[in-house]
Design an enzyme around this catalytic site. Structure first.
Site, PDB file in Angstrom:
ATOM      1  N   ASP A  19       0.857  -1.175   0.000  1.00 38.88           N
ATOM      2  CA  ASP A  19       0.000   0.000   0.000  1.00 38.88           C
ATOM      3  C   ASP A  19       0.902   1.237   0.000  1.00 38.88           C
ATOM      4  OD1 ASP A  19      -2.155   1.678   0.126  1.00 38.88           O
ATOM      5  OD2 ASP A  19      -2.799   1.095   2.132  1.00 38.88           O
TER       6      ASP A  19
ATOM      7  N   ASP B 259      -2.681   2.453  -6.211  1.00 39.35           N
ATOM      8  CA  ASP B 259      -1.682   2.522  -5.142  1.00 39.35           C
ATOM      9  C   ASP B 259      -1.626   1.305  -4.232  1.00 39.35           C
ATOM     10  OD1 ASP B 259      -4.165   3.057  -4.041  1.00 39.35           O
ATOM     11  OD2 ASP B 259      -3.413   4.553  -2.635  1.00 39.35           O
ATOM     12  N   GLU B 260      -2.318   0.230  -4.564  1.00 43.99           N
ATOM     13  CA  GLU B 260      -2.209  -0.958  -3.714  1.00 43.99           C
ATOM     14  C   GLU B 260      -2.461  -2.227  -4.521  1.00 43.99           C
ATOM     15  OE1 GLU B 260      -5.194  -1.667  -0.671  1.00 43.99           O
ATOM     16  OE2 GLU B 260      -6.505  -0.176  -1.578  1.00 43.99           O
TER      17      GLU B 260
END
Length: 356
Positions: free
Chosen positions: A12, A106-107
């Site tokens: 993350d 983003d993860e």
């Protein structure tokens, strides 16, 4: 738990959008930065850790964020830059595993059971991934390492920012027991409130409930809650995870009361959504229109066709027809949204007729 547990990493990125902006503009570093608009109807897309110290969070109205932090610095979003950085990060992931399941820009989940890079263990693999991300992008990432996806995701929050946390085999239930129920992945605000009414405040409280009790109160989600309270999640990392919908929405500076203006805005949103469908070659059968009124009450209207929507005009007409179903307006409209779902591969060129 399986006899040979998987090795799952959840990566993350830390305050991703805001961190990219601080990286690219040194004048923003160390300051409370948010990605979004300071307009009265603006919403925060991302907040730096300096802004979070004041209680500013993503999805918060800009007006609320400014009350919490009057010195807040707003920067406009640059999604093309965020996507480019995300591609860099995924190239790093690919050096360590072929099993990558993106959740957003983003993860992502990574299954490193096979140890493609020959690192030796998942904990060290996570360290190497984070080090490469920092070296190649100038950004920090946090990681959770465990034997299933749920625990890995929960663990990635433990030592944020720029840290990692391991939940080893046999320790999942004990780890979950200590967590407040609102931290659980899959427990939103409404479910959290319901659980608290049922005296379920922590993972330990959830563990004490029977499967029958959870099914009675939470329906199809009951078995999921029963499993995660015991640290059980059998879902594999799915590199072919398909996007289930595509949508766009707009919040207006002033409430809309003119139906002609509303239908023009709906047409523009439909055009934007269909442009994504064309680019992705992903066509859905179901159109949904969201209407949020000035008093924050919300209405949704949805219709499914027999075949996927393969031209913009059909989506536009369908969305406009759906929004007309809320006339006469009960109040001014502050937000409109259009979403397409029920994706399928592109069908023959003949478009299904709109239902009468």
């Amino acid at each position: 738990m399986e006899s040979a547990p998987r090795k799952i990493i959840h990566i993350d990125m830390d305050a991703f959008y805001a961190s990219v902006e601080q990286r690219d503009d040194p004048a923003l570093r160390g300051k409370p930065v948010v990605v979004g608009s300071p307009a009265a109807r603006g919403v925060i897309a991302a907040a730096s850790y300096e802004a979070r110290q004041f209680g500013v969070r993503s999805a918060m109205p800009s007006s609320t964020a400014l009350r919490k932090c009057p010195q807040l610095i707003f920067v406009p979003h640059r999604f093309e830059v965020y996507r480019a950085v995300s591609r860099q990060i995924h190239e790093i992931f690919a050096a360590f595993t072929d099993l990558i399941e993106p959740l957003s820009l983003d993860e992502a989940y990574l299954d490193v059971t096979a140890d493609k890079a020959g690192v030796g263990n998942a904990t060290q693999t996570a360290r190497q991934i984070r080090a490469r991300i920092l070296a190649e992008t100038g950004l920090t990432a946090s990681a959770g390492i465990s034997y299933n996806k749920f625990l890995a995701k929960m663990a990635s929050d433990q030592n944020k920012p720029n840290g990692q946390f391991v939940v080893g085999p046999g320790k999942g239930q004990a780890f979950v027991a200590t967590l407040p129920i609102g931290r659980f992945y899959g427990v939103g605000e409404v479910t959290e409130a319901k659980m608290k009414r049922l005296k379920i405040e922590t993972g330990e409280d959830l563990h004490r409930q029977s499967l029958e009790f959870l099914i009675h109160h939470f329906g199809r989600s009951g078995p999921w809650f029963y499993g995660i309270a015991r640290g059980v999640d059998d879902r594999p990392v799915n590199p072919d995870r398909e996007r289930k919908s595509s949508g766009s929405e707009t919040t207006f500076e002033t409430d809309l009361l003119d139906t002609a203006r509303i239908e023009t805005e709906i047409a523009a949103l439909a055009e934007k959504v269909f442009a994504w469908c064309q680019k992705a070659q992903a066509y859905g059968r179901t159109a949904t229109v969201k209407i949020k009124y000035a008093d924050f009450e919300q209405a949704t209207r949805r219709r499914s066709l027999a075949a996927p929507i393969t031209d913009e005009a059909t989506l536009r007409l369908l969305a406009q027809d759906l929004v007309r179903s809320v006339y006469p307006l009960r109040a001014g409209v502050r937000l409109l949204g259009v979403t397409v779902s029920s994706f399928a591969s592109a069908p023959p060129s003949v478009q299904a007729a709109l239902p009468v």
